[in-house]
Scaffold this active site. Structure first.
Site, PDB file in Angstrom:
ATOM      1  N   CYS A 169     -17.098 -19.668  13.370  1.00  0.00           N
ATOM      2  CA  CYS A 169     -17.522 -20.168  14.911  1.00  0.00           C
ATOM      3  C   CYS A 169     -17.535 -21.835  14.756  1.00  0.00           C
ATOM      4  O   CYS A 169     -17.050 -22.089  13.572  1.00  0.00           O
ATOM      5  CB  CYS A 169     -18.739 -20.022  15.790  1.00  0.00           C
ATOM      6  SG  CYS A 169     -19.854 -19.775  14.364  1.00  0.00           S
ATOM      7  N   ARG A 225     -23.745 -17.867  16.241  1.00  0.00           N
ATOM      8  CA  ARG A 225     -22.621 -17.079  16.677  1.00  0.00           C
ATOM      9  C   ARG A 225     -21.635 -16.291  15.316  1.00  0.00           C
ATOM     10  O   ARG A 225     -22.024 -15.109  15.663  1.00  0.00           O
ATOM     11  CB  ARG A 225     -21.530 -17.276  17.624  1.00  0.00           C
ATOM     12  CG  ARG A 225     -22.312 -17.800  19.155  1.00  0.00           C
ATOM     13  CD  ARG A 225     -20.624 -18.205  19.881  1.00  0.00           C
ATOM     14  NE  ARG A 225     -20.117 -19.389  19.097  1.00  0.00           N
ATOM     15  CZ  ARG A 225     -19.832 -20.664  19.234  1.00  0.00           C
ATOM     16  NH1 ARG A 225     -18.560 -20.008  20.619  1.00  0.00           N
ATOM     17  NH2 ARG A 225     -19.485 -21.807  18.753  1.00  0.00           N
ATOM     18  N   ASP A 247     -20.817 -21.065  22.987  1.00  0.00           N
ATOM     19  CA  ASP A 247     -22.180 -21.435  21.635  1.00  0.00           C
ATOM     20  C   ASP A 247     -23.722 -21.794  22.472  1.00  0.00           C
ATOM     21  O   ASP A 247     -23.623 -22.181  23.731  1.00  0.00           O
ATOM     22  CB  ASP A 247     -21.453 -22.807  21.857  1.00  0.00           C
ATOM     23  CG  ASP A 247     -22.414 -22.381  19.930  1.00  0.00           C
ATOM     24  OD1 ASP A 247     -23.206 -22.316  20.354  1.00  0.00           O
ATOM     25  OD2 ASP A 247     -21.661 -24.081  19.336  1.00  0.00           O
TER      26      ASP A 247
END
Length: 148
Positions: free
Chosen positions: A9, A15, A117
């Site tokens: 990520c 994440r 995100d």
């Protein structure tokens, strides 16, 4: 046969460590190694507090995490690279053109779904990201496990 899976990520604090943890648990008995990194990692930082709290709310106990920067070397030793957003696919390929054929969205099996995100967006955003990451991890783990 896949031996090393890398989850990516941006900062490697929300994440990708969540995906790393969930995939590692699902693939624990396969011998497949799962790790994570960030394209713009907050190097050395632990799992973001909301991400950790979300994992814990779902009964997860992730191991200690330290964010690390994605490098061409990490990509080279990975058999499968999973990213959260289409833009990240391009960033990985720019960093390592030979990674093109082994880099996919974590949400590939959910109609190429991106995972937004949640950083700095509160509990609801983290819960949403967790649900999408869990679906992606479930789908990939089913495809990565050897057929019996």
């Amino acid at each position: 046969m896949f031996k090393n899976v890398l989850v990516i990520c941006a900062g490697n604090i929300c994440r990708s460590p969540t995906g790393e943890h969930l995939l590692r648990r699902k693939l624990a008995h396969t011998g497949i190694r799962v790790s994570s990194a960030g394209l713009t990692a907050v190097v050395g930082h632990p799992l973001e507090r909301h991400a950790l709290a979300t994992l814990q709310r779902h009964g997860q106990a992730p191991r200690e995490h330290q964010a690390r920067q994605l490098t061409p070397q990490l990509l080279q030793v990975s058999d499968l690279v999973l990213v959260m957003e289409r833009r990240q696919l391009q960033d990985v390929i720019r960093l390592s053109p030979v990674s093109r054929g082994k880099t996919f969205l974590l949400g590939k099996w959910q109609n190429e779904r991106e995972i937004p995100d949640p950083y700095r967006h509160g509990t609801a955003a983290f819960e949403h990201a967790y649900a999408l990451i869990e679906e992606g991890a479930d789908a990939w783990s089913q495809r990565l496990q050897p057929q019996r």
